[in-house]
Design an enzyme around this catalytic site. Structure first.
Site, PDB file in Angstrom:
ATOM      1  CB  SER A   1       5.108   1.075  -1.337  1.00 45.06           C
ATOM      2  OG  SER A   1       4.048   1.529  -0.540  1.00 45.06           O
TER       3      SER A   1
ATOM      4  CE1 TYR B   1       6.193  -3.175   1.940  1.00 48.21           C
ATOM      5  CE2 TYR B   1       5.095  -1.065   2.239  1.00 48.21           C
ATOM      6  CZ  TYR B   1       5.382  -2.168   1.455  1.00 48.21           C
ATOM      7  OH  TYR B   1       4.863  -2.245   0.181  1.00 48.21           O
TER       8      TYR B   1
END
Ligand code: NAP
Length: 302
Positions: free
Chosen positions: A175, A188
């Site tokens: 990501s 995350y």
């Protein structure tokens, strides 16, 4: 310095220039692509979201067999049936990538029942959508176990055979938050940053391993259930990516042997700015874009 060291120092700038020009030309010219007809592709989190689109795209590009892993049997089964209808052999196994024993056991089962995995796609992940202080400890540990450690176990399970066969590819769906973290999703961002370090280290470690490579994909916000409900300040300026586009670009990167891709490519600008601007200037960009507060609007996906 001996003669060998002197010549390698003199050669280095030319090598850097050569590979930079080559990569630039590759961007504009048609590339040769890996033929997937002999490949057995395993996708973690292949039942839904980007993983499901990856399964479709690998099947469309002619992969020999697909294997899907995930925790929820229902969506794995549905995706598997859809892939079988496309004419590609597909198998699914319930497997929690955070559970080391389960990963090693299922890898053994796959080797016996389906064959050697030649493309491993580490795609499974969760997000808790809470600040550090609001997250309970187990939730924080869980996202590290799934998003980061899970890749240790899957890669340890399948890479040795790829090295023996001199044929394999390890993919990480990472990501852009690994390079440009935002608040409210600290578990995350941390897991994705360590997963990026894992892939960078792996890529260098594979330099002397013929036939085996890796690809890391760094997408921006993508339209799946993961960040559902998240509101950004300028949705027209920063629309979420379509998961099918992320899947297409990922499979293409595997086929062209591209090590790192940013989606969209404009994310390169963010990374460059991050490395040259002072922190206060970066904070203003975050405030302006709304990245600072957008995580208050979603609940997480575990
Ligand atoms: N959506 C975005 O905005 C975005 C942006 C950049 C990068 N990404 C990355 O893209 C990847 C896919 O995300 P997505 O958007 O498709 O999210 P998603 O729709 O929530 O899908 C996540 C997938 O991971 C699986 N999974 C979760 N925990 C697992 C575990 N312990 N073991 C095995 N499978 C597990 C889920 O299946 P089960 O729940 O059935 O296990 C599901 O198939 C992730 O790595 C994510 O970080 C997403």
């Amino acid at each position: 310095m001996d003669m060998r060291s002197v010549s390698s120092v003199l050669l280095l700038p030319f090598q850097i220039l050569y590979y930079t020009v080559k990569a630039t030309l590759r961007f504009f010219l048609p590339n040769s692509r890996r033929n997937l007809s002999g490949d057995v592709v395993l996708i973690t989190g292949g039942g839904r979201g980007i993983g499901r689109h990856l399964a479709r795209e690998f099947a469309r590009c002619g992969a020999k067999k697909l294997i899907l892993w995930g925790r929820t049997e229902k969506c794995l089964k549905e995706t598997c049936e859809e892939i079988a209808l496309l004419g590609t052999e597909c198998h699914y196994f319930v497997c929690d990538v955070a559970n080391r024993e389960e990963v090693y056991n299922q890898a053994k089962v796959i080797r016996e029942k389906v064959g050697d995995v030649t493309i491993l796609v580490n795609n499974a992940a969760v997000v808790h959508g809470k600040s550090l202080m609001d997250s309970d400890d187990d939730a924080l540990l869980k996202s590290q176990h799934i998003n980061t450690m899970g890749q240790f176990w899957t890669t340890k399970a399948f890479l040795p055979r790829m090295l023996e066969l001199q044929n394999g590819h390890v993919v990480c769906v990472n990501s852009i938050l690994s390079l440009s973290p935002i608040p409210g999703t600290i578990d995350y961002c941390t897991s994705k940053a360590s997963s990026l370090a894992f892939m960078e280290s792996l890529a260098l470690g594979l330099l002397d391993c013929p036939g085996v490579g890796c690809t890391t994909v760094l997408p921006f916000h993508t339209n799946t259930e993961m960040f559902q409900g998240m509101r950004v300040r300028f949705p027209r300026l920063f629309p979420p990516l379509k998961p099918e586009m992320v899947a297409q670009r990922t499979v293409d990167a595997v086929r062209t042997g591209t090590a790192f891709i940013y989606l969209p490519w404009t994310m390169h600008i963010l990374v460059i700015l991050k490395s040259i601007l002072p922190q206060h200037a970066l904070e203003e960009i975050h405030k302006f874009s709304g990245a600072y507060t957008c995580m208050h609007t979603f609940k997480g996906r575990t």
